[in-house]
Design a protein around this motif. Structure first.
Motif, mmCIF file in Angstrom:
data_model
loop_
_atom_site.group_PDB
_atom_site.id
_atom_site.type_symbol
_atom_site.label_atom_id
_atom_site.label_comp_id
_atom_site.label_asym_id
_atom_site.label_seq_id
_atom_site.Cartn_x
_atom_site.Cartn_y
_atom_site.Cartn_z
ATOM 1 N N GLN A 203 0.833 -1.207 0.000
ATOM 2 C CA GLN A 203 0.000 0.000 0.000
ATOM 3 C C GLN A 203 0.868 1.259 0.000
ATOM 4 N N MET A 209 -3.319 -3.659 -4.118
ATOM 5 C CA MET A 209 -2.956 -4.843 -3.354
ATOM 6 C C MET A 209 -3.909 -6.019 -3.573
ATOM 7 N N VAL A 234 -6.944 -5.625 3.339
ATOM 8 C CA VAL A 234 -6.861 -4.441 2.475
ATOM 9 C C VAL A 234 -8.055 -3.527 2.708
ATOM 10 N N SER A 296 -0.718 0.908 10.261
ATOM 11 C CA SER A 296 -1.352 2.031 9.550
ATOM 12 C C SER A 296 -0.985 3.341 10.221
#
Length: 297
Positions: A203, A209, A234, A296
């Motif tokens: 990503q 992805m 994802v 993230s």
């Protein structure tokens, strides 16, 4: 998915523990034609099971086990298991000589050996039989069951347990089933962390992805985790599957056993800490694939 049941002579069985795994597992036994008596600590769940599948509900494990040729259980942890097995109201107190207790809880090898010895002293049999396949595997009747215990009672249990399984295999003496389940969880922990890092990396690199997973899923990187959890990772979807809280319980058992046997598990210990981070994010009930949340922004 429909389940095909192999012909087998009906038995009188009991099932203790009707959670997300036990409820459908007991249901498959009933659908295979067995006479099933159930027990659950929350009695309303037992009544709901009877309303769905028939059979009977009992007020105590002892009452459920009375007259049963095989008593199955799937509860939370070592202490939960002891509470339904031992004592005046426990299953052992109600089981007839020669009956078999089959434990599908993911528990310690130590408690499996303890209850195997207690069963032998009481003229009973005990098989530790943790499962892999998650809630979906239980619902669809395609669990993998890893068993430890004596060969003769295992041979009796195997065809009956196939009602909710696609494979039921004896891997050794008492406790070996639990040790095999620990091996399973070690493999999963490392795979999920690797998949999380790979997706997060892709990503960041600007790749599509889902397309990449389709491509590499046809090669050496393929795994059950990639096939079943890659695209939901994802999509940042984690409201299904095997919960982080449950995985941390299992990895705690793994790390305790490693301290006893001297195995070195640096990656497993690290991933266990990562799951602790997910819990701190409020993700204790998220699916184990939520490891990617740590990566993230």
């Amino acid at each position: 998915m429909s389940k095909t049941y192999e012909p087998i002579s009906p038995l009188r069985v009991a099932f203790l523990g009707l959670g997300v795994m036990g409820h459908p597992m007991a249901g498959h036994l009933a659908r295979a034609g067995h006479d099933v008596c159930v027990y659950n600590r929350t009695a309303a769940k037992a009544r709901a099971w009877v309303a769905e599948y028939g059979g009977r509900a009992a007020d105590t494990p002892r009452e459920a086990a009375a007259g049963a040729q095989i008593v199955f259980a799937c509860v939370g942890n070592d202490e939960d298991l002891r509470s339904v097995v031992l004592g005046a109201d426990g299953a052992y107190a109600g089981m007839a000589a020669g009956a078999i207790f089959v434990d599908h809880t993911t528990a310690s090898a130590e408690v499996a050996r303890e209850l195997h010895a207690a069963a032998g002293a009481a003229g009973l049999h005990f098989v530790d039989a943790p499962v892999s396949g998650g809630q979906a595997g239980a619902v669809n009747g395609v669990l993998t069951v890893m068993c430890g215990g004596d060969a003769e009672p295992f041979a009796t249990v195997q065809p009956v347990a196939m009602a909710f399984a696609r494979a039921v295999t004896r891997v050794g003496e008492a406790g070996a089933g639990q040790l095999a389940k620990m091996v399973n969880q070690i493999c999963i922990a490392g795979l999920v962390q690797g998949l999380a890092e790979a997706i997060a990396f892709g990503q960041k690199a600007g790749l599509d992805m889902k397309q990449v997973l389709d491509v590499i899923g046809k090669g050496a990187a393929q795994s059950w985790q990639m096939d079943n959890r890659g695209k939901t990772m994802v999509d940042d979807q984690f409201e299904f599957g095997f919960a982080v809280d449950w995985m941390r319980k299992d990895l705690g058992l793994v790390l305790d056993e490693a301290r006893r046997n001297g195995a070195r598990l640096p990656v497993t210990a690290l991933v266990d800490q990562f799951y602790g981070d997910v819990q701190k994010q409020g993700g204790g009930r998220w699916d184990t694939s939520s490891l990617i949340r740590r990566l993230s922004d």
